[in-house]
Design a protein around this motif. Structure first.
Motif, PDB file in Angstrom:
ATOM      1  N   PRO A 250      -3.856   9.768   2.153  1.00  0.00           N
ATOM      2  CA  PRO A 250      -3.862  10.602   0.949  1.00  0.00           C
ATOM      3  C   PRO A 250      -5.150  11.402   0.760  1.00  0.00           C
ATOM      4  O   PRO A 250      -5.165  12.391   0.034  1.00  0.00           O
ATOM      5  N   ASP A 251      -6.245  10.997   1.437  1.00  0.00           N
ATOM      6  CA  ASP A 251      -7.511  11.715   1.275  1.00  0.00           C
ATOM      7  C   ASP A 251      -7.644  12.894   2.237  1.00  0.00           C
ATOM      8  O   ASP A 251      -8.552  13.714   2.091  1.00  0.00           O
ATOM      9  N   ASP A 252      -6.752  12.978   3.211  1.00  0.00           N
ATOM     10  CA  ASP A 252      -6.803  14.065   4.196  1.00  0.00           C
ATOM     11  C   ASP A 252      -5.905  15.200   3.730  1.00  0.00           C
ATOM     12  O   ASP A 252      -4.705  15.228   4.000  1.00  0.00           O
ATOM     13  N   LYS A 253      -6.493  16.168   2.988  1.00  0.00           N
ATOM     14  CA  LYS A 253      -5.701  17.256   2.419  1.00  0.00           C
ATOM     15  C   LYS A 253      -5.163  18.204   3.485  1.00  0.00           C
ATOM     16  O   LYS A 253      -4.218  18.947   3.247  1.00  0.00           O
ATOM     17  N   GLY A 254      -5.761  18.169   4.668  1.00  0.00           N
ATOM     18  CA  GLY A 254      -5.272  19.044   5.737  1.00  0.00           C
ATOM     19  C   GLY A 254      -4.129  18.439   6.527  1.00  0.00           C
ATOM     20  O   GLY A 254      -3.531  19.105   7.374  1.00  0.00           O
ATOM     21  N   GLN A 255      -3.824  17.198   6.269  1.00  0.00           N
ATOM     22  CA  GLN A 255      -2.756  16.513   7.007  1.00  0.00           C
ATOM     23  C   GLN A 255      -1.392  16.992   6.532  1.00  0.00           C
ATOM     24  O   GLN A 255      -1.140  17.102   5.332  1.00  0.00           O
ATOM     25  N   GLU A 256      -0.515  17.308   7.493  1.00  0.00           N
ATOM     26  CA  GLU A 256       0.836  17.736   7.134  1.00  0.00           C
ATOM     27  C   GLU A 256       1.611  16.561   6.553  1.00  0.00           C
ATOM     28  O   GLU A 256       1.614  15.464   7.122  1.00  0.00           O
TER      29      GLU A 256
ATOM     30  N   ALA B  61      17.587   9.639  -0.985  1.00  0.00           N
ATOM     31  CA  ALA B  61      16.499  10.503  -1.435  1.00  0.00           C
ATOM     32  C   ALA B  61      15.772  11.082  -0.229  1.00  0.00           C
ATOM     33  O   ALA B  61      15.733  10.478   0.844  1.00  0.00           O
ATOM     34  N   ARG B  62      15.194  12.270  -0.418  1.00  0.00           N
ATOM     35  CA  ARG B  62      14.318  12.869   0.593  1.00  0.00           C
ATOM     36  C   ARG B  62      12.925  12.956  -0.024  1.00  0.00           C
ATOM     37  O   ARG B  62      12.744  13.565  -1.079  1.00  0.00           O
ATOM     38  N   GLU B  63      11.950  12.307   0.618  1.00  0.00           N
ATOM     39  CA  GLU B  63      10.606  12.233   0.058  1.00  0.00           C
ATOM     40  C   GLU B  63       9.563  12.716   1.060  1.00  0.00           C
ATOM     41  O   GLU B  63       9.719  12.518   2.266  1.00  0.00           O
ATOM     42  N   SER B  64       8.507  13.317   0.526  1.00  0.00           N
ATOM     43  CA  SER B  64       7.378  13.769   1.341  1.00  0.00           C
ATOM     44  C   SER B  64       6.113  13.037   0.885  1.00  0.00           C
ATOM     45  O   SER B  64       5.897  12.861  -0.321  1.00  0.00           O
TER      46      SER B  64
ATOM     47  N   ARG C 132       8.741   4.226 -10.597  1.00  0.00           N
ATOM     48  CA  ARG C 132       8.959   5.118  -9.467  1.00  0.00           C
ATOM     49  C   ARG C 132       7.719   5.981  -9.255  1.00  0.00           C
ATOM     50  O   ARG C 132       7.058   6.348 -10.226  1.00  0.00           O
ATOM     51  N   PRO C 133       7.423   6.275  -8.018  1.00  0.00           N
ATOM     52  CA  PRO C 133       6.228   7.085  -7.764  1.00  0.00           C
ATOM     53  C   PRO C 133       6.372   8.497  -8.309  1.00  0.00           C
ATOM     54  O   PRO C 133       7.479   9.022  -8.395  1.00  0.00           O
ATOM     55  N   ALA C 134       5.237   9.074  -8.695  1.00  0.00           N
ATOM     56  CA  ALA C 134       5.278  10.435  -9.226  1.00  0.00           C
ATOM     57  C   ALA C 134       5.563  11.424  -8.099  1.00  0.00           C
ATOM     58  O   ALA C 134       5.256  11.174  -6.954  1.00  0.00           O
TER      59      ALA C 134
ATOM     60  N   LEU D 257       0.837  -1.199   0.000  1.00  0.00           N
ATOM     61  CA  LEU D 257       0.000   0.000   0.000  1.00  0.00           C
ATOM     62  C   LEU D 257       0.878   1.257   0.000  1.00  0.00           C
ATOM     63  O   LEU D 257       0.850   2.053   0.945  1.00  0.00           O
ATOM     64  N   PRO D 258       1.684   1.458  -1.047  1.00  0.00           N
ATOM     65  CA  PRO D 258       2.568   2.627  -1.058  1.00  0.00           C
ATOM     66  C   PRO D 258       1.783   3.930  -1.093  1.00  0.00           C
ATOM     67  O   PRO D 258       0.789   4.053  -1.807  1.00  0.00           O
ATOM     68  N   ARG D 259       2.215   4.898  -0.290  1.00  0.00           N
ATOM     69  CA  ARG D 259       1.621   6.235  -0.323  1.00  0.00           C
ATOM     70  C   ARG D 259       2.221   7.006  -1.496  1.00  0.00           C
ATOM     71  O   ARG D 259       3.402   6.856  -1.805  1.00  0.00           O
ATOM     72  N   ARG D 260       1.378   7.826  -2.123  1.00  0.00           N
ATOM     73  CA  ARG D 260       1.859   8.624  -3.250  1.00  0.00           C
ATOM     74  C   ARG D 260       2.852   9.663  -2.745  1.00  0.00           C
ATOM     75  O   ARG D 260       2.575  10.407  -1.800  1.00  0.00           O
TER      76      ARG D 260
END
Length: 235
Positions: free
Chosen positions: A45-51, A37-40, A233-235, A18-21
Motif C-alpha cells: 500500500p505504500d508503493d504508489k507507483g505499483q500497479e 465481486a471484482r476488487e482492485s 467491509r473495506p472502503a 493483513l488485509p490490503r486496502r
C-alpha cells in the motif's frame, strides 16, 4: 526467494490478518446465496507507483458444520459413530456423504446457535455438549467462505412432532450413523469428498490422538471474517 521464519521460535505458527486496502470494488453478479465481486488492491500500500491487482472473488456469508458423535453399543462392545447425511450437489452432479452443515444466514446469530439449528434441521438431532473442532477457508484463493466445524456429543433425536420440514435438495436426504474408523477409511481412500467432512474426520482423529486436550470451546475466536454478517467491509 528469501526464507522467512514462521514463528522465530517465540510465538505459535499462525496465519496473519493483513488485509490490503481495497481501492475499487464492484459487484458484478448477485446470486441467491453469494455474489461475485471484482476488487482492485495494491500488495504494497505504500508503493504508489505499483500497479493495482484486480481479482474476482465469491462473497460468501460463511457456514458451519457439525460432526455429531455417539457411542453405539453392539454385541462386540461400544463403537463410536458419526452422523452423516447424503445430499445431492448439483455443481458436481453427485450425492455426497456429508456432516450436517448450513449457511450463516442469520445476522448476529452466534456460530454455535447456527450449528444447533442446522443439526436439528438437517439431521433431526440435538446435542448437549459442544466444542470447536476446526476452522478453515474453503477456497481462500477465490472465495471469502469460512467454515467452523463443531464437535457435538451427548446426542439425542428431536421429537418427531418438532422436526423441521425439509425441502429442495434437503427433502430426500437420508441420515446414517457410520463407525468412525469406516469414515476415516473413506476419507483416506478418496471415497468421500465433501471438504467439511474430510476436515472434520481428520480433526476428530487428531484430537482423539491427543486425548481431547486441544478441543476449543464453542465460542472460541473465529478466523478473521471481513465480509460475513455484521463484518466491516473495506472502503
Amino acid at each position: 526467494m528469501a526464507e522467512v521464519p514462521a514463528s522465530a521460535g517465540r510465538s505459535p505458527l499462525r496465519d496473519l490478518s493483513l488485509p490490503r486496502r481495497v481501492k475499487k470494488s464492484k459487484t458484478v453478479f448477485e446470486g441467491r446465496v453469494w455474489d461475485i465481486a471484482r476488487e482492485s488492491f495494491r500488495m504494497d500500500p505504500d508503493d504508489k507507483g505499483q500497479e493495482p491487482l484486480t481479482r474476482e472473488l465469491m462473497v460468501h456469508p460463511g457456514a458451519v458444520a457439525v460432526l455429531a458423535l455417539r457411542t453405539h453399543l453392539t454385541t462386540a462392545g461400544p463403537v463410536e459413530q458419526v452422523a452423516l447425511v447424503r445430499q445431492y450437489r448439483h455443481p458436481v452432479g453427485m450425492e455426497l456423504w456429508e456432516v450436517p452443515a448450513g449457511l450463516r444466514d442469520v445476522a448476529g446469530e452466534p456460530l454455535v446457535e447456527t450449528a444447533r439449528r442446522e443439526l436439528r434441521e438437517e439431521a433431526d438431532l440435538e446435542a448437549a455438549e459442544w466444542h470447536t473442532l476446526a476452522d478453515f477457508f474453503t477456497t481462500p484463493g477465490g472465495s471469502t467462505e469460512a467454515i467452523r466445524v463443531f464437535l457435538a456429543r451427548q446426542v439425542s433425536a428431536v421429537p418427531e412432532g418438532a422436526r423441521h420440514e425439509r425441502e429442495g435438495e434437503e427433502a430426500s436426504m437420508p441420515l446414517a450413523w457410520v463407525n468412525t474408523d469406516e469414515v476415516l477409511d473413506a476419507v483416506l481412500d478418496g471415497r468421500i469428498h465433501n471438504p467439511s467432512t474430510v476436515v472434520a474426520v481428520l480433526a476428530l482423529h487428531a484430537h482423539r490422538a491427543q486425548a481431547w486436550r486441544r478441543l476449543r470451546p464453542p465460542d472460541a475466536p473465529f478466523v478473521p471474517d471481513r465480509r460475513g454478517p455484521g463484518a466491516d467491509r473495506p472502503a
